[in-house]
Design an enzyme around this catalytic site. Structure first.
Site, short mmCIF file in Angstrom:
data_model
loop_
_atom_site.label_atom_id
_atom_site.label_comp_id
_atom_site.label_asym_id
_atom_site.label_seq_id
_atom_site.Cartn_x
_atom_site.Cartn_y
_atom_site.Cartn_z
N LYS A 131 30.06 27.70 13.21
CA LYS A 131 28.75 27.81 12.78
C LYS A 131 28.54 28.15 11.30
CE LYS A 131 27.60 31.08 15.74
NZ LYS A 131 28.88 31.13 16.27
N ARG A 153 21.01 35.38 20.49
CA ARG A 153 21.99 35.36 21.25
C ARG A 153 21.55 35.65 22.86
NH1 ARG A 153 27.82 37.48 18.93
NH2 ARG A 153 28.12 35.54 17.69
N ARG A 159 42.98 32.20 13.23
CA ARG A 159 42.36 32.52 12.05
C ARG A 159 42.96 33.43 11.27
NH1 ARG A 159 36.01 33.32 13.89
NH2 ARG A 159 36.99 34.94 15.38
N ARG A 212 42.35 39.29 12.20
CA ARG A 212 41.27 39.92 12.61
C ARG A 212 41.64 40.89 13.98
NH1 ARG A 212 35.81 36.85 12.15
NH2 ARG A 212 35.44 37.81 14.19
N ARG A 237 35.36 37.26 24.87
CA ARG A 237 34.07 37.06 24.02
C ARG A 237 33.49 35.87 24.34
NH1 ARG A 237 35.96 35.94 18.42
NH2 ARG A 237 37.16 37.83 18.62
#
Length: 300
Positions: A80, A157, A191, A235, A246
């Site tokens: 996004k 959300r 990531r 992360r 998640r």
């Protein structure tokens, strides 16, 4: 932030904070929403494909007033931020990502940082109260700088957030980015962040073969430059367990939001066919922004 007088004096401290932030949010959104939205808001009684040209045709006729009011939806890690940021540069409106607001608050060691750290590390969604408070602060800063319009990324959300947003401003278009779950999981786990410069990279090479009538998909890794290669970190919330949790929470909470905008004729569903080279031109075409293709270098 100004507190609206209708906030109940008998409410709890938490409820009062939520009402205060929501009131500020409403005031600032209205200030950022000039007359453009009243003429370009999408009519839920007509087909989406017929409405997009009308909306974007308005932008073509009034290049100095590109104050679009768009929302980007999509699972965590879908991209996004990447595509919203490119469109932000292309259309000249601010890209406001709630994920960035949360990370900035975490890094600031502010009053919400310890609470946010626990929520983020567990892969849970941040509460409406906190998100609205952070958004209010960001919009207030933008208002002071004379910003107009926005592309929201990561908000709303929940149905409650969508109803709050719908009650204070007109959203023109909601873009729902979708990616195959196996590709999404690999992308999230790949990531990496440079511990020195903060640059974002991805070590995953996603190569899904075509089978059973489904097309193949290739997403090249995004390697770091040599000076960052030995400084990459993962992360804390990018573990397989946290990522899956998640995604589960996201689908549970956000599916009703998708239906909320679908029922109003504002939802554009876009399946990412691959990485940026494959997806970006097709996204522009889906948004009827082909006329901007000569400016793609400005958004890169």
């Amino acid at each position: 932030m100004a507190v609206f007088s209708r906030c109940s004096r008998a409410a709890t401290a938490a409820t009062t904070r939520t009402q205060t932030a929501t009131a500020t949010f409403s005031r600032i959104l209205r200030a950022l929403s000039p007359s453009f939205c009243s003429s370009s808001v999408l009519n839920s009684e007509t087909d989406l494909s017929n409405r997009k040209p009308a909306l974007l045709g308005t932008l073509k006729r009034e290049p100095t007033g590109r104050n679009v009011q768009w929302v980007f939806l999509g699972c965590p890690g879908v991209g996004k931020g990447t595509y919203a940021s490119r469109l932000s540069n292309l259309l000249g409106v601010p890209h406001i990502a709630t994920g960035d607001l949360v990370r900035d608050e975490l890094a600031s060691s502010g009053p919400l940082s310890s609470q946010l750290k626990e929520i983020v590390n567990q892969g849970k969604l941040v509460s409406d109260e906190i998100i609205i408070e952070l958004l209010s602060k960001r919009l207030e800063a933008g208002e002071a700088k004379g910003e107009s319009g926005f592309i929201l990324d990561g908000f709303p959300r929940t149905i409650r957030q969508a109803e709050i947003l719908e009650g204070v401003t007109d959203i023109d278009l909601v873009v729902n980015l979708k990616l195959r779950e196996e590709a999404l999981l690999a992308k999230c786990l790949g990531r990496r962040i440079c511990s020195e410069c903060g640059g974002n990279y991805n070590v995953a090479c996603i190569d899904i073969k075509a089978e059973n009538g489904r097309p193949g998909m290739y997403m090249a890794p995004l390697p770091p430059p040599p000076q960052c290669a030995m400084k990459l970190i993962t992360r804390a919330d990018d573990t397989e367990e946290v990522v899956k949790e998640r995604l589960r929470i996201y689908h549970e909470m956000t599916q009703p939001v998708e239906e909320f905008y679908r029922s109003r004729g504002k939802l554009l569903e876009f399946d990412l066919p691959g990485g940026i080279p494959e997806s970006w031109p097709k996204l522009l075409r889906a948004l009827n922004l082909e006329y901007h293709e000569d400016k793609q270098s400005a958004a890169a």
